[in-house]
Design a protein around this motif. Sequence first.
Motif, PDB file in Angstrom:
ATOM      1  N   ALA A 181       0.837  -1.210   0.000  1.00  0.00           N
ATOM      2  CA  ALA A 181       0.000   0.000   0.000  1.00  0.00           C
ATOM      3  C   ALA A 181       0.869   1.256   0.000  1.00  0.00           C
ATOM      4  CB  ALA A 181      -0.922  -0.004   1.217  1.00  0.00           C
ATOM      5  N   ARG A 182       1.975   1.229   0.771  1.00  0.00           N
ATOM      6  CA  ARG A 182       2.880   2.393   0.823  1.00  0.00           C
ATOM      7  C   ARG A 182       3.514   2.645  -0.550  1.00  0.00           C
ATOM      8  NH1 ARG A 182       6.978   1.120   5.491  1.00  0.00           N
ATOM      9  NH2 ARG A 182       7.794   3.183   4.960  1.00  0.00           N
ATOM     10  N   GLU A 183       3.941   1.548  -1.195  1.00  0.00           N
ATOM     11  CA  GLU A 183       4.547   1.693  -2.529  1.00  0.00           C
ATOM     12  C   GLU A 183       3.556   2.300  -3.516  1.00  0.00           C
ATOM     13  OE1 GLU A 183       5.748  -2.270  -3.405  1.00  0.00           O
ATOM     14  OE2 GLU A 183       7.522  -2.192  -2.111  1.00  0.00           O
ATOM     15  N   ASN A 184       2.315   1.804  -3.494  1.00  0.00           N
ATOM     16  CA  ASN A 184       1.323   2.304  -4.436  1.00  0.00           C
ATOM     17  C   ASN A 184       0.847   3.709  -4.079  1.00  0.00           C
ATOM     18  OD1 ASN A 184       1.486   0.046  -6.031  1.00  0.00           O
ATOM     19  ND2 ASN A 184      -0.169  -1.033  -5.010  1.00  0.00           N
ATOM     20  N   ALA A 185       0.899   4.053  -2.789  1.00  0.00           N
ATOM     21  CA  ALA A 185       0.603   5.434  -2.385  1.00  0.00           C
ATOM     22  C   ALA A 185       1.657   6.373  -2.961  1.00  0.00           C
ATOM     23  CB  ALA A 185       0.564   5.543  -0.860  1.00  0.00           C
ATOM     24  N   ALA A 186       2.929   5.957  -2.896  1.00  0.00           N
ATOM     25  CA  ALA A 186       4.011   6.777  -3.462  1.00  0.00           C
ATOM     26  C   ALA A 186       3.822   6.953  -4.966  1.00  0.00           C
ATOM     27  CB  ALA A 186       5.362   6.127  -3.173  1.00  0.00           C
ATOM     28  N   ALA A 187       3.461   5.855  -5.647  1.00  0.00           N
ATOM     29  CA  ALA A 187       3.236   5.919  -7.094  1.00  0.00           C
ATOM     30  C   ALA A 187       2.048   6.826  -7.424  1.00  0.00           C
ATOM     31  CB  ALA A 187       3.001   4.520  -7.651  1.00  0.00           C
ATOM     32  N   THR A 188       1.012   6.795  -6.575  1.00  0.00           N
ATOM     33  CA  THR A 188      -0.160   7.662  -6.790  1.00  0.00           C
ATOM     34  C   THR A 188       0.218   9.129  -6.637  1.00  0.00           C
ATOM     35  OG1 THR A 188      -1.543   5.918  -5.843  1.00  0.00           O
ATOM     36  CG2 THR A 188      -2.572   8.071  -6.131  1.00  0.00           C
ATOM     37  N   LEU A 189       1.010   9.438  -5.611  1.00  0.00           N
ATOM     38  CA  LEU A 189       1.454  10.825  -5.411  1.00  0.00           C
ATOM     39  C   LEU A 189       2.284  11.297  -6.597  1.00  0.00           C
ATOM     40  CD1 LEU A 189       2.332  10.777  -1.608  1.00  0.00           C
ATOM     41  CD2 LEU A 189       0.342  11.834  -2.692  1.00  0.00           C
ATOM     42  N   PHE A 190       3.127  10.408  -7.127  1.00  0.00           N
ATOM     43  CA  PHE A 190       3.898  10.775  -8.316  1.00  0.00           C
ATOM     44  C   PHE A 190       2.953  11.096  -9.470  1.00  0.00           C
ATOM     45  CE2 PHE A 190       5.416   9.171 -12.442  1.00  0.00           C
ATOM     46  CZ  PHE A 190       6.366  10.143 -12.705  1.00  0.00           C
ATOM     47  N   SER A 191       1.956  10.235  -9.682  1.00  0.00           N
ATOM     48  CA  SER A 191       1.012  10.436 -10.783  1.00  0.00           C
ATOM     49  C   SER A 191       0.265  11.768 -10.636  1.00  0.00           C
ATOM     50  CB  SER A 191       0.008   9.279 -10.811  1.00  0.00           C
ATOM     51  OG  SER A 191      -0.960   9.470 -11.816  1.00  0.00           O
ATOM     52  N   LEU A 192      -0.183  12.067  -9.419  1.00  0.00           N
ATOM     53  CA  LEU A 192      -0.919  13.326  -9.179  1.00  0.00           C
ATOM     54  C   LEU A 192      -0.010  14.544  -9.315  1.00  0.00           C
ATOM     55  CD1 LEU A 192      -3.086  12.286  -6.079  1.00  0.00           C
ATOM     56  CD2 LEU A 192      -3.822  12.421  -8.471  1.00  0.00           C
ATOM     57  N   SER A 193       1.283  14.381  -8.987  1.00  0.00           N
ATOM     58  CA  SER A 193       2.209  15.519  -8.997  1.00  0.00           C
ATOM     59  C   SER A 193       2.594  15.948 -10.402  1.00  0.00           C
ATOM     60  CB  SER A 193       3.474  15.193  -8.200  1.00  0.00           C
ATOM     61  OG  SER A 193       4.278  14.244  -8.891  1.00  0.00           O
ATOM     62  N   VAL A 194       2.163  15.202 -11.409  1.00  0.00           N
ATOM     63  CA  VAL A 194       2.402  15.625 -12.791  1.00  0.00           C
ATOM     64  C   VAL A 194       1.753  16.992 -13.030  1.00  0.00           C
ATOM     65  CG1 VAL A 194       1.826  15.089 -15.200  1.00  0.00           C
ATOM     66  CG2 VAL A 194       2.707  13.300 -13.691  1.00  0.00           C
ATOM     67  N   ILE A 195       0.627  17.258 -12.353  1.00  0.00           N
ATOM     68  CA  ILE A 195      -0.033  18.570 -12.426  1.00  0.00           C
ATOM     69  C   ILE A 195       0.653  19.480 -11.414  1.00  0.00           C
ATOM     70  CG2 ILE A 195      -2.208  19.811 -12.067  1.00  0.00           C
ATOM     71  CD1 ILE A 195      -3.630  17.200 -12.907  1.00  0.00           C
ATOM     72  N   ASP A 196       1.175  20.617 -11.894  1.00  0.00           N
ATOM     73  CA  ASP A 196       2.071  21.434 -11.070  1.00  0.00           C
ATOM     74  C   ASP A 196       1.462  21.928  -9.768  1.00  0.00           C
ATOM     75  OD1 ASP A 196       4.527  21.380 -12.463  1.00  0.00           O
ATOM     76  OD2 ASP A 196       3.718  22.702 -13.983  1.00  0.00           O
ATOM     77  N   GLU A 197       0.178  22.331  -9.804  1.00  0.00           N
ATOM     78  CA  GLU A 197      -0.399  22.862  -8.563  1.00  0.00           C
ATOM     79  C   GLU A 197      -0.498  21.787  -7.480  1.00  0.00           C
ATOM     80  OE1 GLU A 197      -3.836  22.930 -11.637  1.00  0.00           O
ATOM     81  OE2 GLU A 197      -1.676  23.264 -11.600  1.00  0.00           O
ATOM     82  N   ASN A 198      -0.538  20.517  -7.892  1.00  0.00           N
ATOM     83  CA  ASN A 198      -0.599  19.435  -6.904  1.00  0.00           C
ATOM     84  C   ASN A 198       0.734  19.239  -6.181  1.00  0.00           C
ATOM     85  OD1 ASN A 198      -3.227  19.025  -7.665  1.00  0.00           O
ATOM     86  ND2 ASN A 198      -2.823  17.213  -8.891  1.00  0.00           N
ATOM     87  N   LYS A 199       1.830  19.633  -6.820  1.00  0.00           N
ATOM     88  CA  LYS A 199       3.148  19.516  -6.173  1.00  0.00           C
ATOM     89  C   LYS A 199       3.151  20.269  -4.845  1.00  0.00           C
ATOM     90  CE  LYS A 199       6.022  19.037 -10.359  1.00  0.00           C
ATOM     91  NZ  LYS A 199       5.028  18.971 -11.393  1.00  0.00           N
ATOM     92  N   VAL A 200       2.562  21.446  -4.855  1.00  0.00           N
ATOM     93  CA  VAL A 200       2.520  22.285  -3.643  1.00  0.00           C
ATOM     94  C   VAL A 200       1.681  21.603  -2.563  1.00  0.00           C
ATOM     95  CG1 VAL A 200       1.972  24.579  -2.737  1.00  0.00           C
ATOM     96  CG2 VAL A 200       2.680  24.324  -5.124  1.00  0.00           C
ATOM     97  N   ALA A 201       0.489  21.127  -2.948  1.00  0.00           N
ATOM     98  CA  ALA A 201      -0.427  20.522  -1.975  1.00  0.00           C
ATOM     99  C   ALA A 201       0.158  19.244  -1.383  1.00  0.00           C
ATOM    100  CB  ALA A 201      -1.772  20.230  -2.643  1.00  0.00           C
ATOM    101  N   ILE A 202       0.807  18.431  -2.205  1.00  0.00           N
ATOM    102  CA  ILE A 202       1.382  17.169  -1.722  1.00  0.00           C
ATOM    103  C   ILE A 202       2.527  17.436  -0.766  1.00  0.00           C
ATOM    104  CG2 ILE A 202       2.634  15.089  -2.448  1.00  0.00           C
ATOM    105  CD1 ILE A 202       0.969  15.249  -5.093  1.00  0.00           C
ATOM    106  N   GLY A 203       3.373  18.418  -1.100  1.00  0.00           N
ATOM    107  CA  GLY A 203       4.474  18.783  -0.196  1.00  0.00           C
ATOM    108  C   GLY A 203       3.952  19.303   1.127  1.00  0.00           C
ATOM    109  N   ALA A 204       2.914  20.145   1.063  1.00  0.00           N
ATOM    110  CA  ALA A 204       2.345  20.738   2.286  1.00  0.00           C
ATOM    111  C   ALA A 204       1.666  19.700   3.173  1.00  0.00           C
ATOM    112  CB  ALA A 204       1.349  21.833   1.907  1.00  0.00           C
ATOM    113  N   ALA A 205       1.229  18.578   2.569  1.00  0.00           N
ATOM    114  CA  ALA A 205       0.532  17.533   3.340  1.00  0.00           C
ATOM    115  C   ALA A 205       1.492  16.608   4.098  1.00  0.00           C
ATOM    116  CB  ALA A 205      -0.345  16.706   2.400  1.00  0.00           C
ATOM    117  N   GLY A 206       2.794  16.870   3.991  1.00  0.00           N
ATOM    118  CA  GLY A 206       3.764  16.084   4.753  1.00  0.00           C
ATOM    119  C   GLY A 206       4.220  14.817   4.062  1.00  0.00           C
ATOM    120  N   ALA A 207       4.099  14.788   2.720  1.00  0.00           N
ATOM    121  CA  ALA A 207       4.448  13.563   1.997  1.00  0.00           C
ATOM    122  C   ALA A 207       5.949  13.294   1.964  1.00  0.00           C
ATOM    123  CB  ALA A 207       3.915  13.640   0.563  1.00  0.00           C
TER     124      ALA A 207
END
Length: 632
Positions: free
Chosen positions: A445-471
Amino acid sequence: MGPMEDSQEGELLLSRLSESTKAISELSDCRNVCKKMYGNLVRRAKLLSPLFEELRDSEEGLDDDVVKAFESLRLGLDSATQLLNSVNGGSKLYLALQREKIAERFHLVTEQIEAALSQIHYDKLNLSEEVREQIELVHAQFQRAKGRIDTLDLQLDIDLATAQKEKEPDPAVLKRLSEKLHLKTINDIKKESLALHEMVISSNGDPGDCFEKMSSLLKKIKDWVLTANPQAETSEGEKGLIKHRSPVIPDDFRCPISLELMKDPVIVSTGQTYERSCIQKWLDAGHKTCPKTQQTLLHTALTPNYVLKSLIALWCESNGVELPKKQANCRSKKSGGGSVSDCDRAAIDALLEKLANGNTEQQRAAAGELRLLAKRNADNRVCIAEAGAIPLLVELLSSPDPRTQEHAVTALLNLSINDSNKGTIVNAGAIPDIVDVLKNGSMEARENAAATLFSLSVIDENKVAIGAAGAIPALITLLCEGTPRGKKDAATAIFNLSIYQGNKARAVKAGIVTPLMRLLKDAGGGMVDEALAILAILASHPEGKTAIGQAKPIPVLVEVIKTGSPRNRENSAAVLWSLCTGDSEQLKLSKELGAEEALKELSENGTDRAKRKAGSILELLNRIEVGATVNT
C-alpha cells in the motif's frame, strides 16, 4: 517608430500569440504512437495563454527586448502547430516507423520555445503573482523537456521487426502492436488503409519499399483484430458513448452564486472567484459584501482570473464540454445488444453500492474488483470515475482493514492514469489520506501510495499541496526501507515534487541527503540513477547545496564522472558545478582527486548539458590555477 506604433505592434503580437495558443488548444486528440509527445507539447503550450491574456488586458506597452522575445516565442509556437498537425493524421504505421525522426522534431521545437521563454524578463512585465508562477512553472517544464529526448519504446521496435519478418507472428506481438498503434477496430483498419493509399497518390504512385512493408503489416494486424474481436466493428461507436456522458464539474469551477460552470471567472477584493455576470448583478443590486464570506468588500473592482479560466478551458476540452455554450451531446445506446463498452455500468454501480454500504468483506472484494477494472483499459477508467467511485475509494483509504486500504489506493493509482481523474481525486480530498497510507499502510500500500502521489504531482499545482501535506518525510522513509520497487516509486515521486522550489527545502530539512549519498555509493543497489537525478535538482537550492557539500560527495561524484553512464556523468557534473561555484575548498578537492582530466574528456564526449557543466567547472579550475600563479 513612434510610441503609438510600438504599442500597436505589441498589441498585434500578443493577439497573434493568443491565437496560436488557442489554435493549439483546439487541436483534436492524438491517437497514434506520438500521443505522449503530442499531449505533452499541447498541454505546455496551452498553459502559456494566461500570460498573453493578462498582458493584453493590462494595455501597457512592451519593451523592445520583450517584443523580440515574444516574436521568437511566436515562431516557436507556429513551429509547434505545424508539427502537431503533421503527426495527428496520416498513416499510423508510417509514424511508428519514423518516430525517431519525429521525436527529434519535437525536441527541436521544445528547444525553440524554451530558448524564447529564457529571453523573457518577467520583472519587466505587469503580471499578477498567479500568472507569473504558472508561466515560470511552464518554463521549468520546457527546460526539463529540453534536457532529455523521450526514450523510444524498445519493445515496439522489436515487435515491428518481428511482425515484418515472420510470416505468422505470435498473436501476443500483434496484440501489442494493435494497442500501441491504436489499430484496435475495423474502423481503425479502414482509416489506416485509406491513409496508405493517400501516401501512394501523394508519391506519384511510387512510395517505395516502405509501402509494401506497411501493407503487409496492416494485413497481419487486421487478421488478428478480426480473429481476436469479431465485434470490433462496433466498439468505436460504443466508445463515443462513454466520452459524451455528462462529466461532473469540479466544485472549484462552479460559481458560488449560480453553481454553474464559470465562463468568465473574476476575483473580488476578498479573493473569492465568481462568474462575472452573477457577481455584477449582486453588486448592481446594491450589495457591499462578498456573497460567500459575508466580508465587506474594500472595493467593487473585478479582476479576471486568467489562471482559473485557462484550467476550466483545459477541463472543458478534456471532457467534451463547449465554452461559452454548453451543449449536451447525448447519444442513446445502440439497440440490439452489447453494453456501452467493455465497461459494464450496471456492474460498476453494484460494486459502488458494496463500497458504500457493504460489510468489510464486501468492501474489500469490491475495491479489489475496481482495482483490476481500472488497470485493464482507458474506457474503464472513465466509466468508473463517472459512476462516482473516486469519493468512495478515498473514504476507504482510512479503512481499518489493510487489504481494503491497499485495494483502494491502488485503484486510485490506476484511475489517476486518466488526466481528468487526477483533478477529481484531488478535489475529493485524497492527498492527506494517501499520505497517511504512505506513512502507516502495508508495504505494498505504501509503494502504491508513493506511485499515486507521483502520478498526481504531474499537475504542477498538486506539487505544492502534496508537499504541504507532509508527503516528503514519508517518501524518504520509504526510500530507506522499501523494496527495490518501493524505493524507485519513492525516488520518482521525490524527484517530481522537488521541481517545486518549496519542496526542495522540505526534502533537505527532512534529511534526504544522507540516504541519497548512501544509495549513490551502493553501485549494486540499482538506485544510483535516481539518487543522482534528485541530488542534481536539490543542488540548485541554497540549502540543498549546503547539505550536499557537508556530506563529502566529491570523491564519488568524480568517480561517476570518470566511469558512469552518460546521464549519470551529466548529473554528477551538474552537482559538482553547483558545489564548486563560490567554494574554493570543494574546487581544490575536486582537482586533487583528478577531476580535471575526467572533465576534459566529458567536455568533449558528454551530453550537451554535461559538456556545458564540465566546461564551466574547468573554467573555475583554471581561475584558481591563475590565482595561485599570481600569488606565487
